[in-house]
Design an enzyme around this catalytic site. Structure first.
Site, PDB file in Angstrom:
ATOM      1  N   LYS A  11       0.861  -1.199   0.000  1.00 54.27           N
ATOM      2  CA  LYS A  11       0.000   0.000   0.000  1.00 54.27           C
ATOM      3  C   LYS A  11       0.901   1.254   0.000  1.00 54.27           C
ATOM      4  CE  LYS A  11      -3.526  -2.808   2.125  1.00 54.27           C
ATOM      5  NZ  LYS A  11      -4.701  -2.921   2.987  1.00 54.27           N
ATOM      6  N   GLU A  97      -9.704  -0.599  -1.520  1.00 52.53           N
ATOM      7  CA  GLU A  97      -9.364   0.793  -1.195  1.00 52.53           C
ATOM      8  C   GLU A  97      -9.440   1.669  -2.437  1.00 52.53           C
ATOM      9  OE1 GLU A  97      -5.656  -0.195   0.700  1.00 52.53           O
ATOM     10  OE2 GLU A  97      -6.794  -1.184   2.287  1.00 52.53           O
TER      11      GLU A  97
HETATM   12  P1  13P Z   1      -4.027  -6.562   5.815  1.00 49.57           P
HETATM   13  O1  13P Z   1      -3.247  -7.817   5.599  1.00 49.57           O
HETATM   14  O2  13P Z   1      -3.213  -5.461   6.429  1.00 49.57           O
HETATM   15  O3  13P Z   1      -5.330  -6.815   6.486  1.00 49.57           O
HETATM   16  O4  13P Z   1      -4.396  -6.000   4.326  1.00 49.57           O
HETATM   17  C1  13P Z   1      -5.010  -6.846   3.429  1.00 49.57           C
HETATM   18  C2  13P Z   1      -5.004  -6.199   2.099  1.00 49.57           C
HETATM   19  O5  13P Z   1      -5.745  -5.270   1.852  1.00 49.57           O
HETATM   20  C3  13P Z   1      -4.048  -6.704   1.097  1.00 49.57           C
HETATM   21  O6  13P Z   1      -4.336  -6.201  -0.167  1.00 49.57           O
END
Ligand code: 13P
Length: 253
Positions: A11, A97
Site C-alpha cells: 500500500k 481501497e
Molecule cells: P491486511 O493484511 O493489512 O489486512 O491487508 C489486506 C489487504 O488489503 C491486502 O491487499
C-alpha cells in the site's frame, strides 16, 4: 496442481530507503519460484529498484494499480507499457481501497484487467464484500458480480492466468479474519462462478488468494484449504522477517 502465490501489498507504506533495506534482508531467502510464487506489490516509485534488486532469485514484483491506456494525458497515472518495460510482472486491480477512495468500478476494473493481459502483466483482481453486505447475506452475490465483471470478455486462456484475491473488506487491517472455512467457501463460490463463465478445466487453473489480516500464524491453515491458493497480505508483508515467515509457512503447505 495450482502453484501457490503469496503477495505482499505494501500500500502507501515505506520510504525508498526502507524498501532497499527490505530487499537486502530477503535476498536469497525467498523460496524457489518453481514451488511457490512470492510477490511484492510496491509503490510505483520503488518498482525499478525492486525489480533490479530481485533479479536472479525468486522474488517477483507487482504494481498496486495502473491505468488502462498505453500512454497519454492522464496526469499522475502509470501505464501497463511503463510497468512492463521496467520488468514488473503483476498488477493488483480493483483493490477495495481503490474502489472506495478512487472511484474504481466493475467496468474500470474490467478495462484494466483486459489491458494488463494485452501487455503481458498478470492481474490480481480483488473482490470482496463489505460488513453490511455480509450481514445482509449478500456475500456470494457481491463476489460473483465482481468476478464476472472483472473477467468479462477475456479468453479462457487469459482467465486461467488471472489471479483473484478474495478480500472481505471488514477483514482488511482490522485483525479480524474470515474463518478458514468461510474463506474457503467464498473462494469456492468464486471458482464455481468462473466455471460458469468459462469451463471447469479453466476454473480449476485459476489461483484464488485470500486477503484480510493474514499473518504468519494463520496463513498455514488458510493455505491448507481446497480453494485457497495463496494470500494477499498488507500489514504482515511490511517487515522482512514477517514476510519471510509467510513464505516459509506457504512453502510448507
Ligand atoms: P491486511 O493484511 O493489512 O489486512 O491487508 C489486506 C489487504 O488489503 C491486502 O491487499
Amino acid at each position: 496442481m495450482r502453484k501457490p502465490i503469496i503477495a505482499g501489498n505494501w500500500k502507501m507504506n515505506k520510504t525508498f530507503t526502507e524498501a532497499k533495506e527490505f530487499t537486502a534482508e530477503v535476498k536469497g531467502l525467498v523460496p524457489d519460484s518453481e514451488k511457490m510464487e512470492s510477490v511484492i506489490c510496491a509503490p510505483a516509485l520503488f518498482l525499478e529498484e525492486l525489480v533490479n534488486e530481485s533479479d536472479g532469485y525468486g522474488l517477483k514484483i507487482g504494481a498496486q494499480t495502473m491505468h488502462e491506456e498505453e500512454s497519454g494525458a492522464f496526469t499522475g497515472e502509470i501505464s501497463p507499457v511503463q510497468l512492463k518495460d521496467l520488468g514488473v510482472e503483476y498488477v493488483i486491480i480493483g483493490h477495495s481501497e481503490r474502489r472506495q477512495y478512487f472511484n474504481e468500478t466493475d467496468e474500470s476494473v474490467n478495462r484494466k484487467v483486459k489491458s494488463a493481459h494485452a501487455h503481458g502483466l498478470v492481474p490480481i483482481i480483488c473482490v470482496g464484500e463489505s460488513l453490511e453486505e455480509r450481514e445482509n447475506g449478500e456475500t456470494n452475490a457481491v463476489v460473483e458480480r465482481q468476478t464476472a465483471a472483472g473477467l468479462e470478455g477475456l479468453s479462457a486462456d487469459e482467465v486461467s492466468r488471472t489471479v483473484i484475491a478474495y478480500e472481505p473488506i471488514w477483514a482488511i487491517g482490522t485483525g479480524k479474519t474470515a474463518t478458514t472455512e468461510d474463506a474457503n467457501t467464498v473462494c469456492g463460490v468464486i471458482r464455481e462462478k468462473i466455471g460458469e463463465l468459462t469451463d471447469a478445466a479453466t476454473a480449476g487453473k485459476v489461483r484464488i488468494q485470500y486477503g484480510g489480516s493474514v499473518k504468519p500464524d494463520n496463513i498455514g491453515e488458510l493455505l491448507g484449504m481446497e480453494h485457497i491458493d495463496g494470500a494477499l497480505v498488507g500489514g504482515a508483508s511490511l517487515e522482512a522477517g514477517s514476510f519471510l515467515k509467510l513464505l516459509e509457512a506457504g512453502s510448507n503447505e
